[in-house]
Design an enzyme around this catalytic site. Structure first.
Site, short mmCIF file in Angstrom:
data_model
loop_
_atom_site.label_atom_id
_atom_site.label_comp_id
_atom_site.label_asym_id
_atom_site.label_seq_id
_atom_site.Cartn_x
_atom_site.Cartn_y
_atom_site.Cartn_z
N LYS A 30 39.34 51.69 43.07
CA LYS A 30 39.48 50.26 43.39
C LYS A 30 38.64 49.83 44.59
O LYS A 30 38.15 48.71 44.64
CB LYS A 30 40.95 49.91 43.62
CG LYS A 30 41.53 50.36 44.95
CD LYS A 30 42.98 49.92 45.10
CE LYS A 30 43.56 50.36 46.46
NZ LYS A 30 44.97 49.99 46.59
N HIS A 73 28.01 66.64 54.59
CA HIS A 73 27.15 65.55 55.05
C HIS A 73 26.11 66.01 56.06
O HIS A 73 24.90 65.77 55.90
CB HIS A 73 28.00 64.44 55.69
CG HIS A 73 29.01 63.83 54.77
ND1 HIS A 73 28.85 63.78 53.41
CD2 HIS A 73 30.20 63.23 55.03
CE1 HIS A 73 29.90 63.17 52.87
NE2 HIS A 73 30.73 62.85 53.83
N LYS A 108 29.14 56.20 65.14
CA LYS A 108 27.70 56.49 65.15
C LYS A 108 27.40 57.69 64.28
O LYS A 108 28.15 58.66 64.26
CB LYS A 108 27.22 56.76 66.58
CG LYS A 108 25.72 57.00 66.70
CD LYS A 108 25.27 57.03 68.14
CE LYS A 108 25.68 58.30 68.85
NZ LYS A 108 25.10 58.38 70.21
N ARG A 165 18.97 63.31 66.20
CA ARG A 165 18.28 63.20 67.48
C ARG A 165 17.40 64.44 67.67
O ARG A 165 17.91 65.54 67.92
CB ARG A 165 19.29 63.07 68.61
CG ARG A 165 18.69 62.79 69.98
CD ARG A 165 19.80 62.49 70.98
NE ARG A 165 20.47 61.24 70.66
CZ ARG A 165 20.17 60.05 71.19
NH1 ARG A 165 19.20 59.97 72.09
NH2 ARG A 165 20.83 58.97 70.83
N ARG A 194 34.29 60.98 74.70
CA ARG A 194 33.12 61.57 74.05
C ARG A 194 33.45 62.86 73.32
O ARG A 194 32.64 63.40 72.59
CB ARG A 194 32.04 61.89 75.09
CG ARG A 194 31.26 60.68 75.58
CD ARG A 194 30.36 61.03 76.76
NE ARG A 194 29.67 62.30 76.60
CZ ARG A 194 28.50 62.44 75.95
NH1 ARG A 194 27.93 61.38 75.40
NH2 ARG A 194 27.92 63.62 75.88
N TYR A 247 21.17 66.05 78.43
CA TYR A 247 21.70 64.68 78.41
C TYR A 247 21.56 64.10 79.81
O TYR A 247 22.15 64.59 80.77
CB TYR A 247 23.17 64.70 77.99
CG TYR A 247 23.83 63.33 78.03
CD1 TYR A 247 23.49 62.35 77.12
CD2 TYR A 247 24.78 63.03 79.01
CE1 TYR A 247 24.09 61.10 77.15
CE2 TYR A 247 25.39 61.79 79.05
CZ TYR A 247 25.04 60.83 78.12
OH TYR A 247 25.63 59.58 78.16
#
Length: 527
Positions: free
Chosen positions: A55, A274, A377, A381, A499, A515
């Site tokens: 549906k 994925h 997100k 990267r 995070r 980072y």
């Protein structure tokens, strides 16, 4: 052969019509394709028509394709489930997710007129004989190609596919195609059992294992970025790249679906399928053509070069409530009443995979995914190595990064250093920016399910998972999953909306990711 060469813009499949010029292009590609037989009848059977997936996704997707005249002219849709329903019931369930506009109501009525429904059990042939009869009613004047979408729990795959084979296969020269939703098993053994079962019933060309991530615009764009641009070829290797981070972040928790999630966990739900598919497209060698088997063979080569993971290769986390948060943020994973008491199932994971081949030896591929994080997100990267012989002030130059943002706000941008305006040679981070919402303003293209279902009609398996690809993926993750199940390590708690665990950041740094926290991508910048 038809190829999915779409461009996705800002709109959503639910809200905006496909741009007419792009629709014409898709129509031309599909009608020119030898596999897309526009004049032949097609019957699309939704197995599990009464369920949530049907549906919320399958019926709305079929409607969007029908609305834009992208389906073959003589396409009929049959729903099949155990529930005693009729087409009106299916219509009532699906319509809220179709987001109809006032001027589309007449076409929507035409859509429902090509729908029918058959009620029957999944484990008894009688219901499938009734389904075959319903298809034959449609075939009174001409035979039809048959497509079966298994929007079903894996527990009934074996019985349903066996009954389709016995009762519902098309007659020569028409074809039958079966679309199977993940999960494709829970480990190597269960996946091999399912693959062996399907192989005993259908050819590989008849089986379409759907991973909707392979239908996303920016995931498909990886092929063009890598192999359609000469500038990336000489730098896409271990001599220039420090690490590759592939992330999937959700800002919400299990939302009452913890019982289902707890059975699989974040690694099986997101990372093993994925994110691993995205890794393959990022790391694979150039295939000799864009033929489905050429592409999938290169992906398998990547997977074969990756060693199985152990507990030392991962950091696991589980979200806890934030006392200062609002609404769901106050609730931790174990506060979900559907989650078993004391569960140690991870809702966050980061893993380091290493590809032992000439191109990538020594470059960590860091897969990171989690729920109840600080943002929504999904991105790739690619972080390059530090500049050699840096002549500027200490700490001024930051690493270059190529970022492919899958969702939201689809974009490709290159983080680079530029001179800060003014006197002197001060550096600042800037970007070369292709934000799709700006470059392709007001263009709305098919979402992942639209692309993939259209691919099945066209016979294109480029964006579907092959059996050997699946086996290699489970080979990498099964030892880790079994070790987690046996030793039950306690995941590191992290606060809802954060995070993730601090230990995960330390893990990323240990594997070459730097980072700085100084760069801000301005998604609202105007061109």
């Amino acid at each position: 052969m038809y190829r999915a060469r779409y461009i996705q813009g800002l709109g959503t499949a639910e809200s905006e019509p496909i741009a007419r010029d792009i629709t014409s292009l898709i129509k031309k590609e599909t009608t020119d394709a030898t596999e897309f037989e526009q004049g032949k009848a097609h019957v699309f059977v939704v197995m599990g028509a009464s369920g949530d997936l049907a549906k919320k996704k399958i019926y709305p997707t079929l409607w969007w394709l029908f609305k834009d005249d992208l389906l073959p002219k003589n396409t009929y849709i049959i729903g099949y489930a155990r529930s005693k329903l009729c087409v009106e019931d299916i219509k009532d369930k699906a319509t809220p997710f179709m987001k109809l506009k006032d001027d589309e109501k007449e076409k929507a009525e035409a859509f429902w007129k090509v729908n029918s429904y058959v009620s029957g059990a999944y484990d008894k042939v009688e219901g499938f004989k009734d389904l075959d009869k319903a298809i034959r009613v449609i075939e009174t004047s001409h035979k039809a190609h048959r497509l079966f979408y298994l929007a079903l729990p894996p527990s009934v795959f074996d019985k349903v596919t066996a009954n389709i084979k016995v009762c519902c296969m098309s007659q020569d020269p028409m074809w039958t195609r079966v679309i199977v939703e993940k999960p494709f098993g829970k480990d190597s053994e269960s996946s091999a059992t399912l693959s062996k079962h399907l192989a005993s019933l259908f050819t590989e060309e008849e089986i379409y294992r759907i991973d909707h991530y392979l239908g996303k615009e920016m995931v498909q764009n990886l092929m063009v970025l890598r192999f359609g641009n000469r500038i990336f070829s000489p730098i896409w290797n271990r001599d220039n790249i420090s690490c590759v981070t592939i992330s999937f972040k959700e800002p919400f928790g299990t939302q009452g679906r913890g019982g289902y999630f707890d059975e699989f966990g974040i690694i099986r739900d997101i990372m093993q399928n994925h994110l691993l598919q995205v890794l393959c497209l990022t790391a694979m060698e150039k295939p000799p053509s864009t033929h489905a088997d050429d592409i999938r063979t290169e992906k398998v080569k990547v997977l074969k070069s990756i060693a199985p993971l152990s507990l030392d290769d991962v950091v696991l986390g589980q979200y806890v409530g934030d006392p200062a948060g609002e609404g769901d943020a106050k609730q931790g994973y174990l506060d979900d009443p559907t989650v078993p008491k004391g569960s140690v199932t991870a809702t966050y994971a980061v893993a380091a995979l290493h590809i032992k081949n000439e191109r990538w030896d020594g470059v960590p591929f860091l897969l990171r995914c989690g729920k109840a994080l600080n943002e929504r997100k999904a991105e790739v990267r690619v972080q390059f190595k530090d500049v050699s012989g840096d002549i500027f002030s200490d700490g001024e130059t930051k690493r270059n990064e190529l970022v492919i943002r899958v969702q939201p706000n689809e974009a490709v941008y290159m983080k680079m250093m530029a001179k800060k305006p003014g006197i002197g040679f001060s550096c600042e981070e800037s970007e070369l920016d292709l934000t799709y919402g700006t470059r392709y303003r007001d263009v709305r293209m098919p979402d992942a399910y639209e692309r993939l279902i259209l691919d099945v009609f066209c016979g294109s398996q480029i964006h579907f998972v092959r059996s050997d690809e699946l086996a290699e993926a489970w080979r990498i993750f099964t030892p880790l999953l079994h070790k987690i199940e046996q030793s039950k390590p306690k995941p590191i708690p992290y606060k809802y909306g954060s995070r993730g665990p601090k230990e995960a950041d330390d893990f990323l740094g240990k594997h070459g990711f730097t980072y700085s926290g100084t760069y801000k991508w301005n998604k609202d910048a105007k061109m």
